[in-house]
Design a protein around this motif. Sequence first.
Motif, PDB file in Angstrom:
ATOM      1  N   PRO A 114      22.258  39.840  49.333  1.00 46.61           N
ATOM      2  CA  PRO A 114      21.405  40.569  48.376  1.00 46.61           C
ATOM      3  C   PRO A 114      21.034  39.675  47.194  1.00 46.61           C
ATOM      4  CG  PRO A 114      23.694  41.177  48.073  1.00 46.61           C
ATOM      5  CD  PRO A 114      23.655  40.305  49.295  1.00 46.61           C
ATOM      6  N   ARG A 115      19.999  40.047  46.465  1.00 48.55           N
ATOM      7  CA  ARG A 115      19.623  39.329  45.247  1.00 48.55           C
ATOM      8  C   ARG A 115      20.654  39.612  44.146  1.00 48.55           C
ATOM      9  NH1 ARG A 115      15.651  42.287  43.561  1.00 48.55           N
ATOM     10  NH2 ARG A 115      14.005  41.311  44.795  1.00 48.55           N
ATOM     11  N   ALA A 116      21.008  40.885  44.013  1.00 51.85           N
ATOM     12  CA  ALA A 116      21.976  41.302  43.000  1.00 51.85           C
ATOM     13  C   ALA A 116      22.747  42.500  43.526  1.00 51.85           C
ATOM     14  CB  ALA A 116      21.265  41.647  41.690  1.00 51.85           C
ATOM     15  N   TYR A 117      23.984  42.640  43.060  1.00 50.86           N
ATOM     16  CA  TYR A 117      24.815  43.757  43.513  1.00 50.86           C
ATOM     17  C   TYR A 117      25.539  44.343  42.305  1.00 50.86           C
ATOM     18  CZ  TYR A 117      27.389  46.592  46.846  1.00 50.86           C
ATOM     19  OH  TYR A 117      27.875  47.658  47.573  1.00 50.86           O
ATOM     20  N   VAL A 118      25.408  45.658  42.147  1.00 50.31           N
ATOM     21  CA  VAL A 118      26.063  46.370  41.046  1.00 50.31           C
ATOM     22  C   VAL A 118      27.164  47.255  41.623  1.00 50.31           C
ATOM     23  CG1 VAL A 118      25.786  47.936  39.100  1.00 50.31           C
ATOM     24  CG2 VAL A 118      23.912  46.379  39.722  1.00 50.31           C
ATOM     25  N   LEU A 171      41.125  51.820  35.995  1.00 49.60           N
ATOM     26  CA  LEU A 171      41.998  51.035  36.867  1.00 49.60           C
ATOM     27  C   LEU A 171      41.258  50.578  38.128  1.00 49.60           C
ATOM     28  CD1 LEU A 171      45.423  52.909  36.652  1.00 49.60           C
ATOM     29  CD2 LEU A 171      44.782  50.716  35.639  1.00 49.60           C
ATOM     30  N   VAL A 172      40.338  51.419  38.625  1.00 49.50           N
ATOM     31  CA  VAL A 172      39.524  51.027  39.775  1.00 49.50           C
ATOM     32  C   VAL A 172      38.631  49.847  39.400  1.00 49.50           C
ATOM     33  CG1 VAL A 172      37.725  51.753  41.387  1.00 49.50           C
ATOM     34  CG2 VAL A 172      39.570  53.328  40.788  1.00 49.50           C
ATOM     35  N   LEU A 173      38.034  49.908  38.213  1.00 53.63           N
ATOM     36  CA  LEU A 173      37.171  48.829  37.754  1.00 53.63           C
ATOM     37  C   LEU A 173      37.956  47.535  37.583  1.00 53.63           C
ATOM     38  CD1 LEU A 173      35.096  50.803  35.101  1.00 53.63           C
ATOM     39  CD2 LEU A 173      34.337  50.086  37.365  1.00 53.63           C
ATOM     40  N   GLU A 174      39.166  47.646  37.090  1.00 56.32           N
ATOM     41  CA  GLU A 174      40.015  46.455  36.922  1.00 56.32           C
ATOM     42  C   GLU A 174      40.328  45.835  38.279  1.00 56.32           C
ATOM     43  OE1 GLU A 174      44.516  45.347  35.276  1.00 56.32           O
ATOM     44  OE2 GLU A 174      43.566  47.237  34.686  1.00 56.32           O
ATOM     45  N   GLN A 175      40.668  46.680  39.261  1.00 59.92           N
ATOM     46  CA  GLN A 175      40.951  46.178  40.600  1.00 59.92           C
ATOM     47  C   GLN A 175      39.695  45.570  41.235  1.00 59.92           C
ATOM     48  OE1 GLN A 175      43.598  48.066  43.893  1.00 59.92           O
ATOM     49  NE2 GLN A 175      41.546  48.865  44.275  1.00 59.92           N
ATOM     50  N   LEU A 176      38.551  46.201  41.008  1.00 61.04           N
ATOM     51  CA  LEU A 176      37.279  45.693  41.522  1.00 61.04           C
ATOM     52  C   LEU A 176      37.008  44.281  41.028  1.00 61.04           C
ATOM     53  CD1 LEU A 176      34.544  48.496  41.397  1.00 61.04           C
ATOM     54  CD2 LEU A 176      34.958  46.898  43.261  1.00 61.04           C
ATOM     55  N   ARG A 177      37.165  44.074  39.729  1.00 61.95           N
ATOM     56  CA  ARG A 177      36.928  42.743  39.166  1.00 61.95           C
ATOM     57  C   ARG A 177      37.842  41.713  39.819  1.00 61.95           C
ATOM     58  NH1 ARG A 177      37.542  45.916  34.399  1.00 61.95           N
ATOM     59  NH2 ARG A 177      35.525  46.620  33.598  1.00 61.95           N
ATOM     60  N   GLY A 178      39.106  42.089  40.004  1.00 60.24           N
ATOM     61  CA  GLY A 178      40.046  41.167  40.639  1.00 60.24           C
ATOM     62  C   GLY A 178      39.639  40.828  42.060  1.00 60.24           C
ATOM     63  N   LEU A 224      36.603  38.408  42.120  1.00 57.51           N
ATOM     64  CA  LEU A 224      37.007  37.038  41.828  1.00 57.51           C
ATOM     65  C   LEU A 224      37.846  36.456  42.961  1.00 57.51           C
ATOM     66  CD1 LEU A 224      37.927  37.461  38.043  1.00 57.51           C
ATOM     67  CD2 LEU A 224      35.828  36.502  39.015  1.00 57.51           C
ATOM     68  N   LEU A 225      38.647  37.316  43.591  1.00 54.86           N
ATOM     69  CA  LEU A 225      39.487  36.889  44.706  1.00 54.86           C
ATOM     70  C   LEU A 225      38.646  36.367  45.867  1.00 54.86           C
ATOM     71  CD1 LEU A 225      42.496  36.843  45.650  1.00 54.86           C
ATOM     72  CD2 LEU A 225      42.114  39.115  46.603  1.00 54.86           C
ATOM     73  N   ASN A 226      37.425  36.878  45.972  1.00 52.43           N
ATOM     74  CA  ASN A 226      36.530  36.477  47.056  1.00 52.43           C
ATOM     75  C   ASN A 226      35.525  35.399  46.643  1.00 52.43           C
ATOM     76  OD1 ASN A 226      36.790  38.341  49.682  1.00 52.43           O
ATOM     77  ND2 ASN A 226      37.373  39.522  47.881  1.00 52.43           N
ATOM     78  N   GLY A 227      35.761  34.790  45.491  1.00 48.92           N
ATOM     79  CA  GLY A 227      34.959  33.647  45.081  1.00 48.92           C
ATOM     80  C   GLY A 227      33.557  33.968  44.611  1.00 48.92           C
ATOM     81  N   LEU A 228      33.293  35.222  44.256  1.00 49.68           N
ATOM     82  CA  LEU A 228      31.963  35.586  43.760  1.00 49.68           C
ATOM     83  C   LEU A 228      31.924  35.454  42.243  1.00 49.68           C
ATOM     84  CD1 LEU A 228      31.292  38.750  45.955  1.00 49.68           C
ATOM     85  CD2 LEU A 228      30.263  36.493  46.225  1.00 49.68           C
ATOM     86  N   LEU A 229      30.771  35.080  41.718  1.00 47.43           N
ATOM     87  CA  LEU A 229      30.593  34.939  40.281  1.00 47.43           C
ATOM     88  C   LEU A 229      30.346  36.308  39.671  1.00 47.43           C
ATOM     89  CD1 LEU A 229      30.305  33.052  37.851  1.00 47.43           C
ATOM     90  CD2 LEU A 229      27.854  32.905  38.374  1.00 47.43           C
ATOM     91  N   LEU A 230      31.196  36.696  38.748  1.00 48.94           N
ATOM     92  CA  LEU A 230      31.114  38.015  38.130  1.00 48.94           C
ATOM     93  C   LEU A 230      30.498  37.902  36.751  1.00 48.94           C
ATOM     94  CD1 LEU A 230      31.792  41.046  38.118  1.00 48.94           C
ATOM     95  CD2 LEU A 230      34.084  40.439  37.310  1.00 48.94           C
ATOM     96  N   GLU A 231      29.381  38.591  36.539  1.00 47.60           N
ATOM     97  CA  GLU A 231      28.749  38.589  35.226  1.00 47.60           C
ATOM     98  C   GLU A 231      29.479  39.540  34.290  1.00 47.60           C
ATOM     99  OE1 GLU A 231      24.578  39.163  35.316  1.00 47.60           O
ATOM    100  OE2 GLU A 231      24.228  37.360  36.497  1.00 47.60           O
ATOM    101  N   SER A 232      29.241  39.389  32.993  1.00 48.22           N
ATOM    102  CA  SER A 232      29.895  40.244  32.002  1.00 48.22           C
ATOM    103  C   SER A 232      29.539  41.695  32.260  1.00 48.22           C
ATOM    104  CB  SER A 232      29.453  39.851  30.593  1.00 48.22           C
ATOM    105  OG  SER A 232      29.829  38.519  30.331  1.00 48.22           O
ATOM    106  N   ASP A 233      30.521  42.564  32.067  1.00 48.93           N
ATOM    107  CA  ASP A 233      30.280  43.995  32.268  1.00 48.93           C
ATOM    108  C   ASP A 233      29.239  44.500  31.273  1.00 48.93           C
ATOM    109  OD1 ASP A 233      33.396  45.432  33.355  1.00 48.93           O
ATOM    110  OD2 ASP A 233      32.422  43.568  33.894  1.00 48.93           O
TER     111      ASP A 233
END
Length: 305
Positions: A146-150, A157-164, A167-176
């Motif tokens: 995809p071009r972008a994924y939200v 706690l779900v959001l915290e796990q999501l961010r982890g 990052l665990l899968n090597g994707l670049l995470l932009e600021s929330d």
Amino acid sequence: MALEESVEASRLLQSFERRFLAARALRSFPWQSLEEKLRDSSSELLLDILQKTVKHPLCVKHPPSVKYVRCFLSELIRKPSGDSVTLSESSAIVSHGTTGLVTWNAALYLAEWAIENPATFTHRTVLELGSGAGLTGLTICKMCHPRAYVFSDCHSLVLEQLRGNILLNGLLLESDATTPVQHPGHNTHNAESPRVTVTQLDWDIVTAPQLSAFQPDVIIAADVLYCPETVLSLVRVLQTLSACQKDRQAPDAYIAFTIRNPETCWLFTTELGKAGISWEAAPRHNQKLFPYEEHSEMEILKLML
């Protein structure tokens, strides 16, 4: 030459079949030979391997351990894609007052459908409602370009796990951001590296301007029809997303769910009708890649917003 290639493929399939049925260590499988063969072959070879292993009649009747199957599939998926999806999850179905810390069957089902229908997501902006642990989104980011994924959810706690997991899968995470930055045009985006955002989205209080800012091309959700209150909130969000498109083309929307309570499913389609949202059942996909319960009845609805 074609005959020689056919014989080589047959030997490779037989090797995978024998080792899998004997539950041999994964390192003993001819992975290098598979990688070499995949450079010149179509994905049909992978489907043939699935038929000879996890979908073999003996395995259907006497299934190996879920852990063994999961590890095998992770290694198999890694070969054509060059990667795999790794998740951190809760061991409890309900934890810290939420069910979003584990992966549910419909998320696996939707991920399989996405792998078989990558054009639905390629070079497009995807908004996922109720992302949970992130399995579906991570699969789409890695396999469908995809071009972008939200990713979105309401529980901290779900959001915290999501961010982890991202990052665990090597994707670049932009600021929330509650309102993500408008996505760039098609020509400025590298399809191999989607823009990934995690945002907190409470369906009961989110506003039309907040939803409008996402400008999604595709909206997805999996296993979110678990109670009447959630159904009503989801339909309200979908109706708002539909109304705030203005001059833009309406996004495609796909909702995957396990049919646990027919009344809940009936309520969803009824409320869609009241909101003026038509729907149709998406065609079923052919391949089963993930070890979810065989008896589960699942569906994906394509909504016309």
